[in-house]
Design an enzyme around this catalytic site. Sequence first.
Site, mmCIF file in Angstrom:
data_model
loop_
_atom_site.group_PDB
_atom_site.id
_atom_site.type_symbol
_atom_site.label_atom_id
_atom_site.label_comp_id
_atom_site.label_asym_id
_atom_site.label_seq_id
_atom_site.Cartn_x
_atom_site.Cartn_y
_atom_site.Cartn_z
ATOM 1 N N ASP A 72 0.832 -1.202 0.000
ATOM 2 C CA ASP A 72 0.000 0.000 0.000
ATOM 3 C C ASP A 72 0.867 1.253 0.000
ATOM 4 O O ASP A 72 2.019 1.247 0.450
ATOM 5 C CB ASP A 72 -0.961 0.015 1.188
ATOM 6 C CG ASP A 72 -0.249 -0.054 2.538
ATOM 7 O OD1 ASP A 72 0.719 -0.831 2.653
ATOM 8 O OD2 ASP A 72 -0.666 0.664 3.473
ATOM 9 N N ASP A 103 8.811 4.165 -1.442
ATOM 10 C CA ASP A 103 8.144 3.638 -0.253
ATOM 11 C C ASP A 103 6.915 2.814 -0.639
ATOM 12 O O ASP A 103 5.807 3.305 -0.612
ATOM 13 C CB ASP A 103 7.749 4.805 0.654
ATOM 14 C CG ASP A 103 7.264 4.377 2.014
ATOM 15 O OD1 ASP A 103 7.431 3.209 2.374
ATOM 16 O OD2 ASP A 103 6.703 5.236 2.722
ATOM 17 N N GLU A 137 0.053 -0.843 5.942
ATOM 18 C CA GLU A 137 1.135 -0.256 6.725
ATOM 19 C C GLU A 137 1.021 1.252 6.784
ATOM 20 O O GLU A 137 1.298 1.866 7.806
ATOM 21 C CB GLU A 137 2.491 -0.651 6.126
ATOM 22 C CG GLU A 137 3.683 -0.411 7.058
ATOM 23 C CD GLU A 137 4.237 0.997 7.007
ATOM 24 O OE1 GLU A 137 5.005 1.363 7.926
ATOM 25 O OE2 GLU A 137 3.927 1.742 6.047
ATOM 26 N N GLU A 138 0.581 1.845 5.684
ATOM 27 C CA GLU A 138 0.480 3.297 5.624
ATOM 28 C C GLU A 138 -0.777 3.828 6.295
ATOM 29 O O GLU A 138 -0.903 5.035 6.503
ATOM 30 C CB GLU A 138 0.517 3.776 4.166
ATOM 31 C CG GLU A 138 1.802 3.451 3.421
ATOM 32 C CD GLU A 138 2.985 4.266 3.904
ATOM 33 O OE1 GLU A 138 2.861 4.975 4.925
ATOM 34 O OE2 GLU A 138 4.049 4.184 3.265
ATOM 35 N N HIS A 352 6.378 9.988 0.448
ATOM 36 C CA HIS A 352 5.114 10.658 0.772
ATOM 37 C C HIS A 352 4.989 12.029 0.099
ATOM 38 O O HIS A 352 4.024 12.756 0.355
ATOM 39 C CB HIS A 352 4.921 10.814 2.279
ATOM 40 C CG HIS A 352 4.732 9.512 3.009
ATOM 41 N ND1 HIS A 352 4.085 9.439 4.219
ATOM 42 C CD2 HIS A 352 5.086 8.250 2.702
ATOM 43 C CE1 HIS A 352 4.059 8.177 4.634
ATOM 44 N NE2 HIS A 352 4.667 7.434 3.709
#
Length: 383
Positions: A72, A103, A137-138, A352
């Site tokens: 994710d 990421d 996870e995010e 991000h």
Amino acid sequence: MTHIDSPTLALAKQLIERNSVTPDDAGCLDIISARLQKLGFELERIDAGGVANLWARRGDASPLLCFAGHTDVVPPGPAERWHSPPFVPSIRDGLLYGRGAADMKTSLAAFVTAIERFIENHPDHTGSIALLLTSDEEGVATHGTVKVVEALAARDERLDYCIVGEPTSVKHLGDMIKNGRRGSLSGTLTVRGQQGHVAYPHLARNPIHELAPALAELTTIRWDDGNEFFPPTTWQVSNIHAGTGANNVIPGECTVLFNFRFASVSSAESLKQRTHEVLDRHGLEYHIDWHLSGKPYLTGRGRLVEAVSGAIRDETGIVTELSTTGGTSDGRFIADICTEVVEFGPINATIHQVNECVSVEAIEPLSRIYERTLNALLKNGNQ
């Protein structure tokens, strides 16, 4: 040099094309599973709460080396601010752009291609290889890695080594790995007083005034001294709220949000106890809602740290730095069933952000570092 048609780059692009905003996997695990199945991995889906989780293992002997990560990604933000669509992998000026490039879809691709080459060269390798992958996870991280860890713990399946593919490098690939993370303990403190008119303070109790001395004391406490890898524990207030909005009303209660980032030398329970001791000593009428979002974990200088550090040195010439800085990761869950956990992945400068990217020239070296680590920990005795 990484060529445009390199296997790791091709797989990374394939994964970036999937719009897997948390907690949607968008088919990433299917792509990876198809590759792993050809290598003889046993695949187990441990989905929970709308989250896609994969536990894949090849072999049943010790030691067990696990690669962990997440499919994710965070939302891309304003599309017009991207130089190219966030889910269309694009290469410009030697950089691979796309949401998840750093990421952590490039790490996932590097996991797979490293394992493919290792098994091709060592089909009868010692020990076992596993992957633990999630699509949560995010986000809130309540139905992802933690659920897989619970399932593995329930059947007493433990890991010897785990590499989490988080982007840990700072300026050059391999200049930093994380060998631990601080714990995170949050509290919502509500101090109760008596609402009233500001002109008649003797008929009211101002919770802000009553809290102020205790708050001042909490800001001055040295909670611990840290250790070789962790800085001292910190306590920070992130929000204070009280009042009705009117300037002539003494508030009836005051709410304070605070957070500990704590070293492995302290525990959540000891920090809670010391906080309550201060508030009780000041005679406050209060309540705290506690939330432990991550326990600290630490991996000392053992076989895993040596293997990853050595692989980085042999591939890049860099002497890596061990660090526990930053926020939390899924390593905090994995440490419950694995004594040696490290995080290592590409440069994190754009994670991000709009126009997230990784250096194309660093992609195959990342895969080779993972492969070198496999060689160091799971050598075939006959080779």
